[in-house]
Design a protein around this motif. Sequence first.
Motif, mmCIF file in Angstrom:
data_model
loop_
_atom_site.group_PDB
_atom_site.id
_atom_site.type_symbol
_atom_site.label_atom_id
_atom_site.label_comp_id
_atom_site.label_asym_id
_atom_site.label_seq_id
_atom_site.Cartn_x
_atom_site.Cartn_y
_atom_site.Cartn_z
ATOM 1 N N GLY A 324 21.792 74.714 21.892
ATOM 2 C CA GLY A 324 21.959 76.105 22.297
ATOM 3 C C GLY A 324 23.235 76.714 21.736
ATOM 4 N N LEU A 325 24.313 75.932 21.694
ATOM 5 C CA LEU A 325 25.565 76.422 21.104
ATOM 6 C C LEU A 325 25.391 76.705 19.617
ATOM 7 N N VAL A 326 24.643 75.845 18.929
ATOM 8 C CA VAL A 326 24.392 76.071 17.498
ATOM 9 C C VAL A 326 23.574 77.346 17.308
ATOM 10 N N VAL A 327 22.543 77.545 18.149
ATOM 11 C CA VAL A 327 21.697 78.740 18.034
ATOM 12 C C VAL A 327 22.506 80.003 18.316
ATOM 13 N N LEU A 328 23.319 79.988 19.365
ATOM 14 C CA LEU A 328 24.153 81.151 19.671
ATOM 15 C C LEU A 328 25.100 81.463 18.519
ATOM 16 N N ARG A 329 25.663 80.428 17.933
ATOM 17 C CA ARG A 329 26.571 80.630 16.804
ATOM 18 C C ARG A 329 25.811 81.194 15.598
ATOM 19 N N PHE A 330 24.602 80.681 15.371
ATOM 20 C CA PHE A 330 23.797 81.180 14.259
ATOM 21 C C PHE A 330 23.456 82.654 14.452
ATOM 22 N N VAL A 331 23.048 83.031 15.657
ATOM 23 C CA VAL A 331 22.699 84.431 15.926
ATOM 24 C C VAL A 331 23.889 85.339 15.696
ATOM 25 N N TRP A 332 25.058 84.934 16.193
ATOM 26 C CA TRP A 332 26.249 85.776 16.032
ATOM 27 C C TRP A 332 26.627 85.905 14.554
ATOM 28 N N VAL A 333 26.625 84.789 13.828
ATOM 29 C CA VAL A 333 27.004 84.825 12.409
ATOM 30 C C VAL A 333 26.019 85.677 11.621
ATOM 31 N N TRP A 334 24.716 85.520 11.887
ATOM 32 C CA TRP A 334 23.707 86.272 11.138
ATOM 33 C C TRP A 334 23.832 87.768 11.413
ATOM 34 N N VAL A 335 23.962 88.147 12.680
ATOM 35 C CA VAL A 335 24.065 89.572 13.027
ATOM 36 C C VAL A 335 25.338 90.174 12.458
ATOM 37 N N SER A 336 26.481 89.491 12.630
ATOM 38 C CA SER A 336 27.740 90.033 12.116
ATOM 39 C C SER A 336 27.715 90.136 10.600
ATOM 40 N N LEU A 337 27.050 89.189 9.949
ATOM 41 C CA LEU A 337 26.955 89.228 8.489
ATOM 42 C C LEU A 337 26.105 90.408 8.038
ATOM 43 N N ARG A 338 24.991 90.647 8.713
ATOM 44 C CA ARG A 338 24.160 91.795 8.366
ATOM 45 C C ARG A 338 24.928 93.099 8.548
ATOM 46 N N LEU A 339 25.691 93.206 9.623
ATOM 47 C CA LEU A 339 26.474 94.419 9.839
ATOM 48 C C LEU A 339 27.540 94.589 8.762
ATOM 49 N N THR A 340 28.164 93.479 8.356
ATOM 50 C CA THR A 340 29.172 93.549 7.292
ATOM 51 C C THR A 340 28.554 94.010 5.975
ATOM 52 N N ILE A 341 27.373 93.486 5.643
ATOM 53 C CA ILE A 341 26.698 93.883 4.404
ATOM 54 C C ILE A 341 26.333 95.367 4.438
ATOM 55 N N LEU A 342 25.816 95.837 5.578
ATOM 56 C CA LEU A 342 25.472 97.252 5.692
ATOM 57 C C LEU A 342 26.702 98.135 5.551
ATOM 58 N N ASN A 343 27.815 97.717 6.149
ATOM 59 C CA ASN A 343 29.035 98.508 6.060
ATOM 60 C C ASN A 343 29.560 98.560 4.627
ATOM 61 N N ARG A 344 29.484 97.445 3.906
ATOM 62 C CA ARG A 344 29.949 97.434 2.516
ATOM 63 C C ARG A 344 29.061 98.303 1.625
ATOM 64 N N ARG A 345 27.768 98.272 1.877
ATOM 65 C CA ARG A 345 26.883 99.128 1.095
ATOM 66 C C ARG A 345 27.168 100.600 1.384
ATOM 67 N N ARG A 346 27.476 100.890 2.640
ATOM 68 C CA ARG A 346 27.789 102.278 2.989
ATOM 69 C C ARG A 346 29.049 102.759 2.286
ATOM 70 N N LEU A 347 30.024 101.827 2.108
ATOM 71 C CA LEU A 347 31.277 102.184 1.442
ATOM 72 C C LEU A 347 31.181 102.057 -0.069
ATOM 73 N N GLY A 348 30.028 101.624 -0.593
ATOM 74 C CA GLY A 348 29.855 101.496 -2.025
ATOM 75 C C GLY A 348 30.544 100.293 -2.629
ATOM 76 N N GLN A 349 30.837 99.260 -1.812
ATOM 77 C CA GLN A 349 31.513 98.066 -2.300
ATOM 78 C C GLN A 349 30.491 97.031 -2.767
ATOM 79 N N GLN A 350 30.986 96.090 -3.592
ATOM 80 C CA GLN A 350 30.122 95.020 -4.087
ATOM 81 C C GLN A 350 29.713 94.115 -2.929
#
Length: 545
Positions: A324-350
């Motif tokens: 369960g700890l691994v799954v919770l960590r995976f969910v947090w990392v995946w969601v935060s990573l998706r948000l980071t990618i969306l934010n970089r695309r919004r700012l026009g960054q690589q």
Amino acid sequence: MESVEVVLAMLLAVVASGWVGRILPFGVPLPLIQIALGAVISGVFRHGVALEPDIFFLLFLPPLLFLDGWRIPKVGLFRDKGTIIELALGLVLFTVVGAGYLVHWLIPSMPLPVAFALAAIVAPTDPVAVSAITSRIPVPPRLMHIIEGESLLNDASGLVCFRFAVAAAVTGSFSPTRAGLTFLWVALAGIAAGVFVTWAVSRAHGALLRRFGEDDGMPILINLLTPFGAYLAAEHIGASGILAAVAAGIAMSYVELSGSASPSTRIRRNVIWDTLQFSLNGVMFVLLGEQLPDIAREALHPPGGGAPLDPWWLARNALALSLGLVVLRFVWVWVSLRLTILNRRRLGQQVFKPRMRLILATSFAGVRGALTMAGVMTLPLALEDGSPFPGRQLAILLASAVIVVSLLLASVALPRLLRGLEVPLEPEAEQEEDRARHAAVTAAVDAVERAGRAHSGEPDAELHAHAWGTVAGLYRHRLRNIQLGNAAGPDVQAARQAERDYRLIALRAERDTILRLGRRREISDEVARKLLREIDLVEARYRES
């Protein structure tokens, strides 16, 4: 006398674990071997030692966290500070809530505040355990910096959550506002205390050194005592001694740039710190293993005649909590990573979109260690009304099982997930190193030439001209190698590697000759030690290059 024997037995177990790890064909991580040896010492030979959390926190954590903070690359730490803070704060709170409800669902008899306390103490990853697991696994540098930074900073958030969950279990009340303010004080005051202690010690040491001088070993001893001073100062004002030790180490890396320490002090200090780190890391896991037999015995056969617990039931719940700890960590990392990618695309960054294997590797890298064990052992024995603290032994056993399972999962999963994994290259570090080498060698050539010309009108000018010409020639050869290396051609790199190999062959021949002369007593042992030290230092430089 018995305590001394136990300490010696633990140190012997640390030494033995290194040999056992080399003998075993399966690449078993060193911490698991040390835990097993500790369990043998306690369960078979009956020579274990009880874990005293306060003593453990004071003796083991300050020097290890100080050293980790000192040596962690600061460029990577500050570059990825957003990601590290997300993991060190956001992931811990997410884990406390998610794992707390999971534990309460798995074990309804455990009160929810106690379940949250257990979740809080298993939420932070352990920097010592992380370093021990990744030392034998080729982890991408950037991922390693993020994991190390997270493990150094998430202890404060986890321990604050643990403290308030325990208080809620004991008193039946909880204040989110008070918890938030306490966290800010614990974290910020702890960081400030660590930085201040390092700065004050360095200033006082420098003033005394200029005024009175000192013995060679004194700066090393002062350096060893600094993390304890930072830890105790923070604890005295109710702040986080753990964060204070980390902050003191980070501050020490900047103090070092003043160049106040002599070369011989730096060499000896590094050797001492490496030995201390290896010893304390090993003793921590041996000590953890020594707790397991008694913890299992008391959980399976509760004192006072309580009903024994089913071992398979315990194993299922421990495995479910760990996964369960691994799954919770995976969910947090995946969601935060998706948000980071969306934010970089919004700012026009690589944008670099990591493969799923990298996300899984980050999820399995959340290793728990002796910090979790020491923390869970501080659970109180009784509530305010005098009744026993509910589920105390079960919580301790589950936390112990999570430590072992997380080590096993990481040791099995990480090598497979990281094998052949492609990550973005970081050429900046190599370019920085080449620029620094080029600047340093150029400055050295200029300094030697200026010093040589200063003797041009003297009677022994020819002697000086020959000497500085020889030294400058060696530096110009290094400069040419650096410039050729910047061309990054495969033939040039192969030539540099071949030259390095030949230099190492020559150094080994020098060493063998010195040793042979020493054995034949054709030179004194003092001369042999001096020459061998010179050869060893040169060889170390070539092996690290």
